[in-house]
Write a protein that holds these residues in place. Structure first.
Motif, PDB file in Angstrom:
ATOM      1  N   MET A  91       0.693  -1.228  -0.093  1.00  0.00           N
ATOM      2  CA  MET A  91       0.009  -0.215   0.105  1.00  0.00           C
ATOM      3  C   MET A  91       0.778   1.302  -0.048  1.00  0.00           C
ATOM      4  O   MET A  91       0.522   2.151   0.804  1.00  0.00           O
ATOM      5  N   LEU A  92       1.972   1.149  -0.666  1.00  0.00           N
ATOM      6  CA  LEU A  92       2.728   2.449  -0.950  1.00  0.00           C
ATOM      7  C   LEU A  92       2.189   3.319  -2.014  1.00  0.00           C
ATOM      8  O   LEU A  92       1.764   3.058  -2.942  1.00  0.00           O
ATOM      9  N   PRO A  93       1.654   4.652  -1.387  1.00  0.00           N
ATOM     10  CA  PRO A  93       0.999   5.503  -2.474  1.00  0.00           C
ATOM     11  C   PRO A  93       1.569   6.102  -3.699  1.00  0.00           C
ATOM     12  O   PRO A  93       2.719   6.126  -3.636  1.00  0.00           O
ATOM     13  N   LEU A  94       0.849   6.277  -4.895  1.00  0.00           N
ATOM     14  CA  LEU A  94       1.348   6.657  -5.843  1.00  0.00           C
ATOM     15  C   LEU A  94       0.460   7.957  -6.548  1.00  0.00           C
ATOM     16  O   LEU A  94       0.628   8.498  -7.388  1.00  0.00           O
ATOM     17  N   GLY A  95      -0.324   8.334  -5.409  1.00  0.00           N
ATOM     18  CA  GLY A  95      -1.246   9.607  -6.022  1.00  0.00           C
ATOM     19  C   GLY A  95      -2.545   9.193  -4.973  1.00  0.00           C
ATOM     20  O   GLY A  95      -2.811   8.280  -4.253  1.00  0.00           O
ATOM     21  N   PRO A  96      -3.657  10.017  -5.329  1.00  0.00           N
ATOM     22  CA  PRO A  96      -4.672  10.032  -4.673  1.00  0.00           C
ATOM     23  C   PRO A  96      -5.498   8.682  -4.807  1.00  0.00           C
ATOM     24  O   PRO A  96      -6.349   8.077  -3.828  1.00  0.00           O
ATOM     25  N   ASP A  97      -5.426   8.005  -6.069  1.00  0.00           N
ATOM     26  CA  ASP A  97      -6.239   6.898  -6.315  1.00  0.00           C
ATOM     27  C   ASP A  97      -5.381   5.483  -6.485  1.00  0.00           C
ATOM     28  O   ASP A  97      -6.075   4.658  -6.725  1.00  0.00           O
ATOM     29  N   TYR A  98      -4.027   5.463  -6.355  1.00  0.00           N
ATOM     30  CA  TYR A  98      -3.215   4.242  -6.591  1.00  0.00           C
ATOM     31  C   TYR A  98      -2.324   4.194  -5.376  1.00  0.00           C
ATOM     32  O   TYR A  98      -1.885   4.990  -4.711  1.00  0.00           O
ATOM     33  N   ALA A  99      -2.088   2.844  -5.242  1.00  0.00           N
ATOM     34  CA  ALA A  99      -1.041   2.082  -4.322  1.00  0.00           C
ATOM     35  C   ALA A  99      -0.461   0.974  -4.943  1.00  0.00           C
ATOM     36  O   ALA A  99      -0.940   0.441  -5.737  1.00  0.00           O
ATOM     37  N   VAL A 100       0.853   0.561  -4.437  1.00  0.00           N
ATOM     38  CA  VAL A 100       1.345  -0.456  -4.793  1.00  0.00           C
ATOM     39  C   VAL A 100       1.847  -1.303  -3.935  1.00  0.00           C
ATOM     40  O   VAL A 100       2.269  -0.965  -2.763  1.00  0.00           O
ATOM     41  N   ASP A 101       1.935  -2.491  -4.170  1.00  0.00           N
ATOM     42  CA  ASP A 101       2.642  -3.644  -3.474  1.00  0.00           C
ATOM     43  C   ASP A 101       3.724  -4.056  -3.899  1.00  0.00           C
ATOM     44  O   ASP A 101       3.650  -4.553  -5.156  1.00  0.00           O
ATOM     45  N   LEU A 102       4.819  -4.307  -3.261  1.00  0.00           N
ATOM     46  CA  LEU A 102       6.144  -4.936  -3.696  1.00  0.00           C
ATOM     47  C   LEU A 102       6.135  -6.404  -3.483  1.00  0.00           C
ATOM     48  O   LEU A 102       5.844  -6.871  -2.310  1.00  0.00           O
ATOM     49  N   LEU A 135       5.305  -6.417  -8.667  1.00  0.00           N
ATOM     50  CA  LEU A 135       4.534  -5.482  -7.923  1.00  0.00           C
ATOM     51  C   LEU A 135       2.946  -5.682  -8.439  1.00  0.00           C
ATOM     52  O   LEU A 135       2.934  -6.261  -9.339  1.00  0.00           O
ATOM     53  N   ARG A 136       2.184  -5.154  -7.695  1.00  0.00           N
ATOM     54  CA  ARG A 136       0.927  -5.367  -7.766  1.00  0.00           C
ATOM     55  C   ARG A 136       0.286  -4.009  -7.607  1.00  0.00           C
ATOM     56  O   ARG A 136       0.657  -3.261  -6.452  1.00  0.00           O
ATOM     57  N   LEU A 137      -0.365  -3.469  -8.746  1.00  0.00           N
ATOM     58  CA  LEU A 137      -1.059  -1.990  -8.427  1.00  0.00           C
ATOM     59  C   LEU A 137      -2.493  -1.833  -7.921  1.00  0.00           C
ATOM     60  O   LEU A 137      -3.303  -3.016  -8.383  1.00  0.00           O
ATOM     61  N   ARG A 138      -2.861  -1.086  -7.390  1.00  0.00           N
ATOM     62  CA  ARG A 138      -4.368  -1.133  -6.696  1.00  0.00           C
ATOM     63  C   ARG A 138      -4.729   0.058  -7.007  1.00  0.00           C
ATOM     64  O   ARG A 138      -4.304   1.265  -7.172  1.00  0.00           O
ATOM     65  N   TYR A 139      -6.201   0.089  -7.092  1.00  0.00           N
ATOM     66  CA  TYR A 139      -7.147   1.282  -7.618  1.00  0.00           C
ATOM     67  C   TYR A 139      -8.377   0.990  -7.231  1.00  0.00           C
ATOM     68  O   TYR A 139      -8.719  -0.036  -7.009  1.00  0.00           O
ATOM     69  N   PRO A 140      -9.353   2.102  -6.796  1.00  0.00           N
ATOM     70  CA  PRO A 140     -10.816   1.848  -6.239  1.00  0.00           C
ATOM     71  C   PRO A 140     -11.415   1.257  -7.685  1.00  0.00           C
ATOM     72  O   PRO A 140     -12.346   2.264  -8.065  1.00  0.00           O
TER      73      PRO A 140
END
Length: 499
Positions: A73-84, A137-142
């Motif tokens: 859950m490392l943030p990449l902006g208001p809508d995105y996060a990344v898991d390593l 990596l795994r990218l997350r988004y709502p």
């Protein structure tokens, strides 16, 4: 993971990340690094992992989880996060991952304290793991709810990546490039050596990657926009170290075990088991091709010659639970994938490789573009395309799209197989143009189905002693113009030697 919880921890995550990253000077893009790599001698990655990532079973690997704020859950902006993602099991080779900072990009080194380890699989955990790298990596988004960060993209293993849109389950995968797929020598798997994530801009995230293998180096530039369909604009630049004739551009990798074309391949309770069941092609000449996929008894490679292809993709056409009867695998929710070139790819062929499999745990279907001319050593080639992950119907504009294909043995005529192709709409005044490369075709019939269900074409194939027959069917009007997609299928002899 709830989005509110994630946003509350964003500042902490950034602070933790900045304390662990290694400073570096890097070019504005990774393309220059890939070009330099292409002129150097290939250096293979280390073949062994250090503890605690070495010698893992499937369950032990699943027992490693990224820690929130350190590798999750490392943030990449208001809508995105990344898991390593941790190394281990099938993922032995390290991938350097760079995340955006206020002054550029920074690389997070791997150490065991970035992860938790399920105690039943791990006795003790060392403080350091020299030589280990992330596996992806795994990218997350709502994607489905505004307050929940769903997975939308996974990049892991060689140059593989897969994505989903709304209300989808992971299915087929894509790759940056394929080498030697379906050929006479072992396939080569170029891998991502570095991934660079850019911060969110205008609702999208950009990812760059450096590609390396004994035969080539390369660069991938992807901009991802999640939604009902998740859409990627991709540019892949390939720089061969040797002449390459067996390249695969924009490869899609999927699984097909069984379906109504030959359900006897697997005897279980489900009528269908597949991530994709049709290869769809829109040619540069305006033809629409519909090619049902098979699970043959031996490797089959098909080439569909074209000049300037408009699109190709692997499609999941069945979309209800009743089609599969599998509540766990959710095959009916798995995406289709469509490749649309953004520039002229010239002459070549869409290739389809079908590999025999006895279960659903092996990806046995590959589709890709192969240029007509080999890629020369020392040259540079750029391929730009849009890749869409979708649940939508195939992009067929014909007034009589194909609904389904079926086949089965004709029990009162040994050595004969019946084929059924259903078209949407009424094929009034049309005639079938059916051909086979060999064998005997008989029993041709074109008729309307009851209650407006469309039009059915059925015929019999008696191959005799032949082991392979290519079939081609299109409906034509009185002027001879095509009024339907071109249906193609390669019949091959069954595993038991029958039709």
């Amino acid at each position: 993971m709830k989005r509110r919880s994630f946003l509350a921890s964003s500042v902490a995550a950034l602070a933790l990340g900045s304390a662990r990253v290694s400073a570096q000077t890097t070019p504005q893009t990774l393309l220059a690094e890939a070009r330099a790599l292409a002129t150097s001698v290939y250096v293979p990655p280390a073949s062994e992992l250090p503890p605690p990532f070495d010698g893992l079973s499937y369950d032990a690997y699943r027992g490693i989880r990224p820690v929130l704020g350190k590798a999750a859950m490392l943030p990449l902006g208001p809508d995105y996060a990344v898991d390593l993602l941790p190394p281990g099991l099938y993922f032995q080779h390290p991938v350097e991952i760079e995340l955006p900072t206020e002054t550029g990009f920074a690389r997070l080194p791997v150490s065991p304290d970035l992860f938790t380890f399920e105690p039943r699989y791990f006795d003790s955990i060392p403080e350091t793991s020299p030589g280990a790298g992330f596996s992806g990596l795994r990218l997350r988004y709502p994607l489905n709810r505004a307050d929940t960060l769903d997975e939308v993209l996974v990049v892991q293993g060689a140059s593989y990546f897969r994505a989903i849109g709304q209300a989808m389950a992971y299915g087929l995968s894509a790759r940056a490039v394929a080498l030697g797929t379906g050929g006479p020598v072992p396939e080569e798997f170029p891998r991502f050596t570095r991934l660079r994530l850019h911060g969110e801009q205008d609702g999208a995230v950009r990812m760059e990657a450096v590609i390396d293998s004994p035969s080539l180096a390369g660069h991938l530039d992807m901009t991802l926009r999640p939604g009902t369909d998740t859409v990627m604009d991709i540019a892949v630049t390939l720089m061969p170290r040797r002449e390459i004739a067996d390249i695969g551009v924009a490869p899609l990798t999927s699984m097909y075990l069984k379906g109504p074309m030959r359900s006897a391949v697997s005897d279980d309770f489900r009528p269908r088991v597949h991530d994709s069941d049709v290869l769809v092609i829109k040619t540069g000449g305006g033809e629409e091709v519909w090619r049902p996929i098979a699970n043959p008894a031996r490797v089959e490679t098909s080439a569909f010659l074209d000049n300037g292809p408009e699109a190709f993709g692997l499609w999941q056409t069945a979309r209800t639970f009743e089609d599969f009867q599998d509540s766990e695998a959710r095959y009916h929710d798995r995406p289709s994938a469509l490749v649309e070139p953004l520039d002229d790819w010239g002459s070549g062929a869409v290739m389809l490789v079908e590999i025999p499999t006895g279960d659903e745990f092996m990806d046995n279907i590959v589709a890709f573009w192969r240029p007509l001319d080999p890629l020369a050593a020392g040259s540079e080639h750029r391929f730009a395309y849009r890749l869409s992950w979708t649940r939508a119907a195939p992009p067929i504009l014909s007034p009589l799209p194909i609904r389904q294909s079926r086949s089965g043995r004709e029990h009162d005529r040994p050595g004969t197989r019946r084929f059924v192709v259903d078209f949407a709409g009424a094929a009034t005044g049309l005639s079938p143009d059916l051909s086979a490369t060999t064998g005997e075709i008989s029993g041709k019939s074109l008729y309307l189905l009851p209650d407006g269900r469309g039009t059915r074409m059925t015929f019999l194939l008696a191959p005799g002693d032949i082991d392979t027959v290519d079939l081609r069917l299109v409906l034509r009007d009185n002027s001879g113009a095509a009024a339907s997609p071109v249906w193609l299928y390669r019949w091959t002899r069954a595993r038991d030697g029958d039709v």
